[in-house]
Design a protein around this motif. Structure first.
Motif, PDB file in Angstrom:
ATOM      1  N   ALA A  26      47.127  -4.463  66.696  1.00 34.09           N
ATOM      2  CA  ALA A  26      47.105  -6.026  66.289  1.00 34.09           C
ATOM      3  C   ALA A  26      46.372  -5.972  64.875  1.00 34.09           C
ATOM      4  O   ALA A  26      46.315  -6.792  64.024  1.00 34.09           O
ATOM      5  CB  ALA A  26      46.396  -6.683  67.243  1.00 34.09           C
ATOM      6  N   SER A  86      48.536  -9.488  51.118  1.00 34.86           N
ATOM      7  CA  SER A  86      48.051  -9.974  52.419  1.00 34.86           C
ATOM      8  C   SER A  86      48.597 -11.222  53.067  1.00 34.86           C
ATOM      9  O   SER A  86      48.853 -12.061  51.916  1.00 34.86           O
ATOM     10  CB  SER A  86      46.501  -9.726  52.679  1.00 34.86           C
ATOM     11  N   SER A  87      48.588 -11.410  54.426  1.00 34.02           N
ATOM     12  CA  SER A  87      48.885 -12.750  54.760  1.00 34.02           C
ATOM     13  C   SER A  87      47.724 -13.731  54.254  1.00 34.02           C
ATOM     14  O   SER A  87      47.970 -15.054  54.212  1.00 34.02           O
ATOM     15  CB  SER A  87      49.090 -12.966  56.450  1.00 34.02           C
ATOM     16  N   THR A  88      46.631 -13.382  54.349  1.00 36.69           N
ATOM     17  CA  THR A  88      45.443 -14.086  53.785  1.00 36.69           C
ATOM     18  C   THR A  88      45.686 -14.622  52.574  1.00 36.69           C
ATOM     19  O   THR A  88      45.447 -15.739  52.393  1.00 36.69           O
ATOM     20  CB  THR A  88      44.116 -13.128  54.098  1.00 36.69           C
ATOM     21  N   HIS A 114      43.096 -16.946  63.718  1.00 38.83           N
ATOM     22  CA  HIS A 114      42.629 -16.221  62.577  1.00 38.83           C
ATOM     23  C   HIS A 114      42.347 -17.135  61.478  1.00 38.83           C
ATOM     24  O   HIS A 114      43.162 -17.858  61.155  1.00 38.83           O
ATOM     25  CB  HIS A 114      43.713 -15.135  62.300  1.00 38.83           C
ATOM     26  N   ALA A 116      42.900 -16.869  58.504  1.00 43.28           N
ATOM     27  CA  ALA A 116      43.903 -16.655  57.406  1.00 43.28           C
ATOM     28  C   ALA A 116      44.760 -18.044  57.296  1.00 43.28           C
ATOM     29  O   ALA A 116      44.868 -18.585  56.169  1.00 43.28           O
ATOM     30  CB  ALA A 116      44.933 -15.581  57.352  1.00 43.28           C
ATOM     31  N   ASN A 169      49.322 -21.139  64.903  1.00 37.85           N
ATOM     32  CA  ASN A 169      49.833 -19.783  64.809  1.00 37.85           C
ATOM     33  C   ASN A 169      50.760 -19.614  66.009  1.00 37.85           C
ATOM     34  O   ASN A 169      50.663 -20.059  67.339  1.00 37.85           O
ATOM     35  CB  ASN A 169      48.544 -18.954  65.648  1.00 37.85           C
ATOM     36  N   ASN A 173      45.862 -13.360  68.082  1.00 31.53           N
ATOM     37  CA  ASN A 173      45.357 -12.087  67.833  1.00 31.53           C
ATOM     38  C   ASN A 173      44.464 -11.759  68.906  1.00 31.53           C
ATOM     39  O   ASN A 173      43.945 -10.480  68.982  1.00 31.53           O
ATOM     40  CB  ASN A 173      45.152 -11.721  66.567  1.00 31.53           C
ATOM     41  N   ASP A 205      51.736 -19.133  61.291  1.00 26.95           N
ATOM     42  CA  ASP A 205      51.103 -17.705  61.233  1.00 26.95           C
ATOM     43  C   ASP A 205      51.987 -16.843  62.211  1.00 26.95           C
ATOM     44  O   ASP A 205      51.614 -17.186  63.364  1.00 26.95           O
ATOM     45  CB  ASP A 205      49.691 -17.817  61.202  1.00 26.95           C
ATOM     46  N   VAL A 207      51.602 -13.582  62.124  1.00 24.44           N
ATOM     47  CA  VAL A 207      51.275 -12.176  61.875  1.00 24.44           C
ATOM     48  C   VAL A 207      51.006 -11.443  63.319  1.00 24.44           C
ATOM     49  O   VAL A 207      51.122 -10.242  63.375  1.00 24.44           O
ATOM     50  CB  VAL A 207      49.966 -12.182  61.315  1.00 24.44           C
ATOM     51  N   ALA A 208      50.277 -12.084  64.253  1.00 18.17           N
ATOM     52  CA  ALA A 208      50.434 -11.613  65.595  1.00 18.17           C
ATOM     53  C   ALA A 208      51.620 -11.603  66.529  1.00 18.17           C
ATOM     54  O   ALA A 208      51.563 -10.927  67.670  1.00 18.17           O
ATOM     55  CB  ALA A 208      49.138 -12.160  66.445  1.00 18.17           C
ATOM     56  N   SER A 228      52.512 -10.313  58.298  1.00 20.95           N
ATOM     57  CA  SER A 228      52.125  -9.061  57.709  1.00 20.95           C
ATOM     58  C   SER A 228      52.898  -7.882  58.005  1.00 20.95           C
ATOM     59  O   SER A 228      53.096  -7.638  59.003  1.00 20.95           O
ATOM     60  CB  SER A 228      50.569  -8.827  58.164  1.00 20.95           C
ATOM     61  N   TYR A 230      52.455  -4.817  57.336  1.00 19.57           N
ATOM     62  CA  TYR A 230      51.803  -3.491  57.846  1.00 19.57           C
ATOM     63  C   TYR A 230      51.579  -3.519  59.411  1.00 19.57           C
ATOM     64  O   TYR A 230      50.764  -2.718  59.850  1.00 19.57           O
ATOM     65  CB  TYR A 230      50.433  -3.209  56.916  1.00 19.57           C
ATOM     66  N   LYS A 231      51.823  -5.065  59.829  1.00 20.05           N
ATOM     67  CA  LYS A 231      51.562  -4.876  61.278  1.00 20.05           C
ATOM     68  C   LYS A 231      52.834  -4.711  61.942  1.00 20.05           C
ATOM     69  O   LYS A 231      53.198  -4.960  63.230  1.00 20.05           O
ATOM     70  CB  LYS A 231      50.759  -6.227  61.697  1.00 20.05           C
TER      71      LYS A 231
END
Ligand code: PLP
Length: 422
Positions: A26, A86-88, A114, A116, A169, A173, A205, A207-208, A228, A230-231
């Protein structure tokens, strides 16, 4: 349904060859070899300024990355997808692009997830005299106060005639729980309409969520969505979906004022997209599709979900069994194993024989060979608001798995946990 060939999958990730057990996914997944190859190829063979007359090939390669992100989001058009580091940063850019469309007294609903997808809306609210309301997760277990969930019944009463945006979200996460996005957004829109909200948008979001399940911005009916890369087995960048109507009517350009942005994603993307990383991302969908014979994202995500249930089961069973409960182990989120839970599990050890989260992670580090993490993972307010209060300097232990993790790896993780908790 197809069953994943884990050996074949693991061979796609060079860093898995060492046998090290990566259980902090994560935080960031492994990068697929195909992504690395494309980045190297881009930098080696085609690196040049985008849109320069001499760089037709590299412009085309960057479009390949956009196509893949659009497919992952299930966006209607490539003109709805942009990138950032980045997502942020992307959520911050979205909030800045939205700034001129926010009136004093407008309301934002945010969560304790999160930061973000929270911080940018809090800062925007402060700049524009808007109001922030919180959708708070609620305890659902008599025995475990840290077993909290987000429920629609606490969300809907927050909607008023002034609600402008809900920032939510798809997946936590920390809690590992997935919300029913379609149902939630439908209920939100219905309530906003009943309340007479003049304009209501949803920022999601993912991301997770994105490495575990299929995104679908059309079915979900959301205006903004971010994940993201990278995840999701790529390199360190992130992608944003912005519905074309929002690009047109809600956003003001945040790029150089002399640039003609034409209601394109460039409107919220100051600077370039990170060309080689965007091209690298173009390998993600082919990788995901290769996981099942159907060559189809939905089929691959179904097979991923099946496998992830299989690896989640021994971990969650161990952490929630009566012996561990008596020992003081408390998981965050629910202990139920079903498709609304991804294999991200956070826990603390409390009571007379409490163990610091840092000491548990320390025991894993000392043993070597397995990476897990502790902390609050930027969901500061989620953890800070749990009662009885947790030590924010210590946070929670997080073990987060993805589809390349194996049952054998999880058994090894459980063996170490058994020793530490003995
Ligand atoms: C749910 C969630 N949202 C947002 C983020 C921020 O992503 P990034 O690191 O790309 O800014 C993270 C990172 O851990 C996350 O887990």
């Amino acid at each position: 349904m197809a069953v994943l060939d884990i050996n074949q999958i693991r061979a796609c990730f060079p860093s898995l060859k060492s046998g090290h057990i990566y259980a902090d996914n994560a935080g960031g997944s492994r990068t697929a070899q195909a992504v690395i190859d494309r980045i190297v190829d881009y930098l080696t063979n085609t690196n040049a300024q985008l849109e320069a007359g001499y760089s037709a090939v590299n412009s085309q390669l960057v479009v390949e990355g956009t196509k893949v992100a659009a497919e992952l989001f299930n966006a209607v058009s490539l003109d709805e997808v942009g990138f950032g580091s980045s997502s942020t940063m992307l959520f911050e850019n979205l909030s800045r692009a939205l700034e001129n469309d926010i009136q004093p007294g407008d309301e934002f609903i945010i969560t304790y997830e999160h930061e973000a997808n929270n911080g940018p809306w809090k800062r925007l609210a402060a700049r524009r005299n808007a109001v922030v309301k919180y959708w708070q997760p609620q305890p659902v277990s008599a025995e475990n106060p840290y077993s909290v969930v987000y429920r629609i019944e606490e969300l809907l009463p927050l909607v008023s005639s002034r609600t402008r945006l809900a920032a939510i979200n798809a997946c936590s996460n920390i809690l590992g729980s997935v919300i029913p996005v379609e149902e939630t957004v439908k209920a939100l829109r219905q309530r906003a309409k009943e309340q007479g909200a003049a304009k209501f948008e949803v920022a999601l979001d993912c991301v997770a969520y994105a490495s575990h399940k299929r995104m679908d911005v059309q079915k979900w009916d959301v205006d903004y969505c971010v994940f993201s890369v990278y995840k999701v087995f790529g390199a360190h960048n992130a992608a944003a979906y912005v519905r074309s109507a929002a690009l047109r009517t809600s956003f003001t350009s945040i790029v150089h004022d002399f640039l003609k942005v034409d209601d394109k994603p460039y409107k919220f993307q100051p600077g370039g997209p990170g060309n080689e990383l965007v091209y690298g991302a173009s390998a993600i969908v082919p990788y995901l599709k290769s996981l099942t014979p159907e060559d189809d994202l939905a089929a691959s995500f179904d097979a991923i979900a099946e496998h992830e249930q299989e690896i989640l089961t021994p971990l969650l069973r161990f952490l929630t069994d009566a012996k561990q409960f008596d020992r003081g182990v408390r998981i965050l989120g629910t202990g139920e194993i079903d498709f609304s839970r991804i294999p991200t599990v956070c826990f603390v050890v409390v009571g007379q024989n409490a163990i610091k989260s840092k000491d548990i992670v320390g025991a894993f580090s000392k043993k070597g060979g397995i990476s897990i993490q502790c902390g609050y993972f930027c969901a500061y307010y989620l953890i800070d608001n749990l009662r009885p209060k947790l030590d924010m300097n210590d946070g929670v232990v997080r073990i987060s798995l993805v589809h390349y993790n194996t049952v054998e790896e999880v058994e090894k993780i459980v063996d170490v946990l058994r020793e530490v908790l003995a």
